[in-house]
Design a protein around this motif. Structure first.
Motif: not given
Length: 336
Positions: A277-282
């Motif tokens: 989730e964090g990677r996609l958001h970034r």
């Protein structure tokens, strides 16, 4: 045989809850399943005849098992109520501690007036003609019926307000609760028929007891076990979808960070340890930053913009705050 099957179902539910709900802070459902499993185990003939002599040999094990069952139903009703926002007054009253205490006190008092004799595995068949025994059983099953009816109300509403696979646990709980209410009504009818001498009615209703017991616990156990299983499956599928979207955006993201370096270049170690989730958001944020930065030229195709919007929608489904923090592009874009 039915009691053994029910006890087995309850212990299977306890095991599944300990595995799938071990990280949950609210343990009401787990406590309920454990308490009811013990109660149902005490009702197995072989175990009952071994336990009752240890507590006096006058069928006190029946009172113990029924008290545990009522307490378990209390925790079960509380757990179902806490899991949603819909908590009507009648439901809150039905699963309240005062109602439980009053009901437990009532069965304890009526139990004292029963001429119980020696240990018997056919407690209601042997002693049900006594008014005190009928009152004892009716109180027990009226309380059970009230709590299960409250659960039926909550489960049916949750089914109406759910969609897709999330309806499965609610549907199972609705069916289990409906069978449970029917079971309680059947027992109450049998109690009244027995104490009033209407044995024809008693024998007519009696065959329904076993199937209703099994269906009640089968569907309730399936419903409570399905809740964490469905939730875990949804999380697993969401993580796979998130990782797939991040991989599809990677080429666009690489182009964006080439023209406008972002946090990934400033702290590559932290970026490499992010969850999906964090990677996609970034990636989304850094792509959007490149799109709106007037100092750089970063063109996107219609296909790329569609993919980016799909990734944003995916994240918004789990965290609406993300949607409000993403910048809105306002640049000259090329059409594919």
């Amino acid at each position: 045989m039915i009691q053994t099957l029910v006890a087995t179902l309850m212990w299977a539910l306890v095991a599944s809850l300990l595995i799938f709900r071990r990280k949950r802070t609210d343990r009401s459902i787990t406590y309920a399943a454990l308490t009811i499993a013990i109660a149902m185990t005490l009702n197995v003939d072989g175990i009952y005849t071994a336990v009752d002599p240890l507590v006096g040999g006058t069928n006190l094990a029946t009172l113990l098992a029924d008290a545990l069952l009522m307490t378990g139903l209390f925790f079960l009703g509380r757990g179902v109520m806490k899991s949603g926002e819909y908590r009507p007054t009648l439901v809150r009253v039905a699963v309240s501690a005062p109602v439980l205490v009053i009901s437990l006190s009532a069965i304890a008092v009526t139990f004292v007036f029963i001429d119980r004799g020696r240990t018997t595995t056919q407690f209601m068949s042997d002693l049900g003609a006594q008014p005190a025994t009928a009152a004892y059983s009716i109180i027990t099953f009226v309380y059970g019926g009230i709590v299960i009816a409250a659960m039926l109300t909550l489960a049916a509403r949750r089914y109406r307000h759910s969609a897709g696979v999330q309806r499965l646990p609610a549907a199972l709980l609705t069916l289990g609760s409906a069978f449970g209410v029917a079971l309680c009504l059947a027992v109450i009818v049998m109690d009244i028929a027995h104490v009033t001498g209407r044995l024809g009615l008693l024998h007519a209703v009696q065959p329904a007891y076993g199937p209703l017991s099994l269906l009640t616990f089968l569907f309730l156990c399936a419903g409570f076990a399905a809740q964490p299983a469905v939730r875990r499956a949804q999380h697993y599928l969401r993580d796979k979808r998130t990782a797939a979207l991040a991989a599809q955006l990677e080429s666009l993201w690489n182009r964006a960070t080439q023209v406008r370096p972002g946090l990934s270049q400033a702290d590559p170690l932290a970026a490499s340890t992010e969850d999906p989730e964090g990677r996609l958001h970034r990636e989304i944020v850094e792509i959007r930053d490149a799109m709106i930065d007037p100092r750089v030229t970063f063109d996107t195709s219609r296909t790329e913009r569609t993919l980016l919007e799909r990734a944003e929608s995916h994240l918004v489904g789990n965290d609406t705050a993300v949607a409000t923090t993403l910048p809105i592009p306002n640049v000259e874009e090329r059409e594919s």
